[in-house]
Design an enzyme around this catalytic site. Structure first.
Site, PDB file in Angstrom:
ATOM      1  N   GLY A  13     -11.288 -24.051  12.703  1.00 37.71           N
ATOM      2  CA  GLY A  13     -11.188 -22.623  12.382  1.00 37.71           C
ATOM      3  C   GLY A  13      -9.856 -22.308  11.709  1.00 37.71           C
ATOM      4  N   LEU A  15      -8.963 -21.516   8.812  1.00 42.48           N
ATOM      5  CA  LEU A  15      -8.831 -20.441   7.818  1.00 42.48           C
ATOM      6  C   LEU A  15      -8.947 -19.057   8.457  1.00 42.48           C
ATOM      7  CD1 LEU A  15     -10.909 -21.953   4.856  1.00 42.48           C
ATOM      8  CD2 LEU A  15      -8.477 -22.186   5.377  1.00 42.48           C
ATOM      9  N   GLY A  16      -9.089 -19.004   9.768  1.00 39.75           N
ATOM     10  CA  GLY A  16      -9.228 -17.723  10.451  1.00 39.75           C
ATOM     11  C   GLY A  16      -7.879 -17.059  10.707  1.00 39.75           C
ATOM     12  N   GLN A  17      -7.925 -15.951  11.443  1.00 44.38           N
ATOM     13  CA  GLN A  17      -6.709 -15.151  11.667  1.00 44.38           C
ATOM     14  C   GLN A  17      -5.631 -15.958  12.399  1.00 44.38           C
ATOM     15  OE1 GLN A  17      -6.941 -11.952  14.500  1.00 44.38           O
ATOM     16  NE2 GLN A  17      -5.086 -10.960  13.741  1.00 44.38           N
ATOM     17  N   ASP A  39     -12.301 -26.327   8.678  1.00 46.62           N
ATOM     18  CA  ASP A  39     -13.002 -25.047   8.810  1.00 46.62           C
ATOM     19  C   ASP A  39     -14.413 -25.238   8.292  1.00 46.62           C
ATOM     20  OD1 ASP A  39     -11.744 -21.938   9.153  1.00 46.62           O
ATOM     21  OD2 ASP A  39     -13.738 -22.057   8.252  1.00 46.62           O
ATOM     22  N   ILE A  40     -15.306 -24.325   8.671  1.00 49.92           N
ATOM     23  CA  ILE A  40     -16.669 -24.386   8.140  1.00 49.92           C
ATOM     24  C   ILE A  40     -16.728 -23.780   6.744  1.00 49.92           C
ATOM     25  CG2 ILE A  40     -17.484 -22.203   9.130  1.00 49.92           C
ATOM     26  CD1 ILE A  40     -20.088 -23.978   9.798  1.00 49.92           C
ATOM     27  N   ARG A  41     -15.681 -22.994   6.426  1.00 44.17           N
ATOM     28  CA  ARG A  41     -15.590 -22.412   5.084  1.00 44.17           C
ATOM     29  C   ARG A  41     -14.789 -23.337   4.170  1.00 44.17           C
ATOM     30  NH1 ARG A  41     -13.007 -16.752   6.420  1.00 44.17           N
ATOM     31  NH2 ARG A  41     -12.237 -17.934   8.201  1.00 44.17           N
ATOM     32  N   TYR A 146     -19.678 -12.441  23.985  1.00 42.06           N
ATOM     33  CA  TYR A 146     -18.428 -13.131  23.646  1.00 42.06           C
ATOM     34  C   TYR A 146     -17.641 -13.459  24.924  1.00 42.06           C
ATOM     35  CZ  TYR A 146     -13.639 -13.563  21.837  1.00 42.06           C
ATOM     36  OH  TYR A 146     -12.366 -13.989  21.558  1.00 42.06           O
ATOM     37  N   LYS A 150     -16.586 -17.102  26.719  1.00 42.61           N
ATOM     38  CA  LYS A 150     -15.200 -17.476  27.054  1.00 42.61           C
ATOM     39  C   LYS A 150     -15.084 -17.900  28.519  1.00 42.61           C
ATOM     40  CE  LYS A 150     -13.270 -17.150  23.080  1.00 42.61           C
ATOM     41  NZ  LYS A 150     -12.627 -18.316  22.459  1.00 42.61           N
TER      42      LYS A 150
HETATM   43  N1  SER Z   1      -9.664  -9.948  19.782  1.00 45.30           N
HETATM   44  C1  SER Z   1     -10.940 -10.331  20.327  1.00 45.30           C
HETATM   45  C2  SER Z   1     -12.006  -9.424  19.896  1.00 45.30           C
HETATM   46  O1  SER Z   1     -11.716  -8.295  19.630  1.00 45.30           O
HETATM   47  C3  SER Z   1     -10.861 -10.351  21.829  1.00 45.30           C
HETATM   48  O2  SER Z   1     -10.403 -11.582  22.242  1.00 45.30           O
HETATM   49  O3  SER Z   1     -13.130  -9.794  19.862  1.00 45.30           O
END
Ligand code: SER
Length: 317
Positions: A13, A15-17, A39-41, A146, A150
């Site tokens: 990941g 290329l993510g934030q 990354d997958i991108r 989500y 986790k």
């Molecule tokens: N920042 C995340 C979200 O907003 C929470 O871990 O999904």
């Protein structure tokens, strides 16, 4: 190709934030060639992380992951490839598949190649019944998919540690504020988007109510926390190994707006809460991070004023 004495690192990941910032920091510390971004991108000229090795990789493709780890002689994985809350609620099956499947791929690869792993958790592990100042240890009953992924990720880390001795660790990240790469698909994205909107348009339409208070952290603190956790000797890592609470700061959307107004003349914000309000309401207001403080001396450095100054400075450059 690589300096032999360095433990080579792979980031999923990338290329993510978080990945964009983490790869930058790791490459500064260990040398560009020793940090493999995946990354997958596809990597493009605009994506950052172009200054070192890159491989296309789906976190669900365990065979390719194993091959890449062997080819590059990787010793450590930072696993950041995941789907965030807002997108995850729209695509629950895919969210479960990517978030749980990704952690399994990484832990299995770590088990067979004897690797150290970082796999983050989130404040989303807490549900509406948890205390609003969230303790480290409390029943975890999230109401988002989500959050559920986790919690399962934390349990998997625990399992692989106790059963197979895989040294995997995680932090429960709060909402992360950064400027190098946009946030994408999360509930806390308003705290990032608002800065670009303030500078470009002098206005932001915020998707949570002004009184919404959430735990947040500046990316510099988050990267430092990640590396401090990973660099801590194994004896200092306690039972919170799969998901240490880490606190940065906590503010309402209105407090963020007011802090930006102090620096951007004429900035205005309207509030139009959408479905993401529900996810935000199910999460804590703030985090008790005494275990991170005790076990590996965690301490955040950025308060709201410093974050606002740094974001506006960097985004105006
Ligand atoms: N920042 C995340 C979200 O907003 C929470 O871990 O999904």
């Amino acid at each position: 190709m690589f300096a032999p004495e360095v433990n080579r690192i792979m980031v999923t990941g990338a290329l993510g934030q978080i990945g964009t910032d983490l790869v930058d920091e790791l490459r500064q510390r260990y040398g560009n060639e020793n940090v493999l971004a995946t990354d997958i991108r596809q990597l493009s000229g605009h994506s950052g992380v172009t200054n070192g090795p890159f491989e296309l990789l789906s976190v669900l493709d365990i065979d390719s992951m194993d091959k890449i780890v062997k080819d590059y002689d990787i010793r450590k994985i930072f696993h950041l490839g995941a789907m965030l809350s807002a997108v995850g609620e729209k695509k629950p099956d895919l969210c479960r598949k990517i978030n749980i499947g990704g952690v399994i791929s990484v832990l299995e690869t770590a088990k067979s190649n004897n690797l150290k792993v970082y796999a983050p958790s989130s404040i989303a592990v807490f549900g509406p019944e948890a205390p609003k100042h969230a303790p480290q240890n409390t029943p975890l009953n999230p109401t988002t998919v989500y959050g559920e992924t986790k919690v399962i990720g934390e349990n998997l880390i625990n399992d692989y540690w106790t059963k197979y001795n895989v040294d995997a660790r995680g932090l429960r990240y709060p909402g992360l504020i950064s400027w190098k790469s946009p946030a994408g698909g999360g509930t806390t994205d308003y705290a990032v988007e608002i800065f670009q909107a303030a500078l470009n348009h002098g206005h932001y339409d915020c998707f949570v109510k002004p009184e919404t208070r959430l735990p947040m952290m500046y990316m510099d603190d988050a990267i430092r926390a990640t590396l401090e956790l990973m660099d801590s000797p194994i004896e200092s890592i306690g039972k919170s190994r799969p998901g240490y609470n880490v606190s940065g700061l906590s503010f309402t959307a209105q407090e963020l707006v007011d802090a930006i107004k102090d620096k951007v003349d004429g900035f205005t914000c309207n509030f139009f809460p959408d479905i993401r309000q529900k996810y935000a309401d199910s999460w804590p207001d703030s985090i008790d991070d005494s275990f991170a403080k005790e076990d590996w001396s965690w301490k955040a450095k950025y308060d709201l004023n410093r974050i606002v100054d740094s974001m506006l400075d960097n985004l105006s450059d």
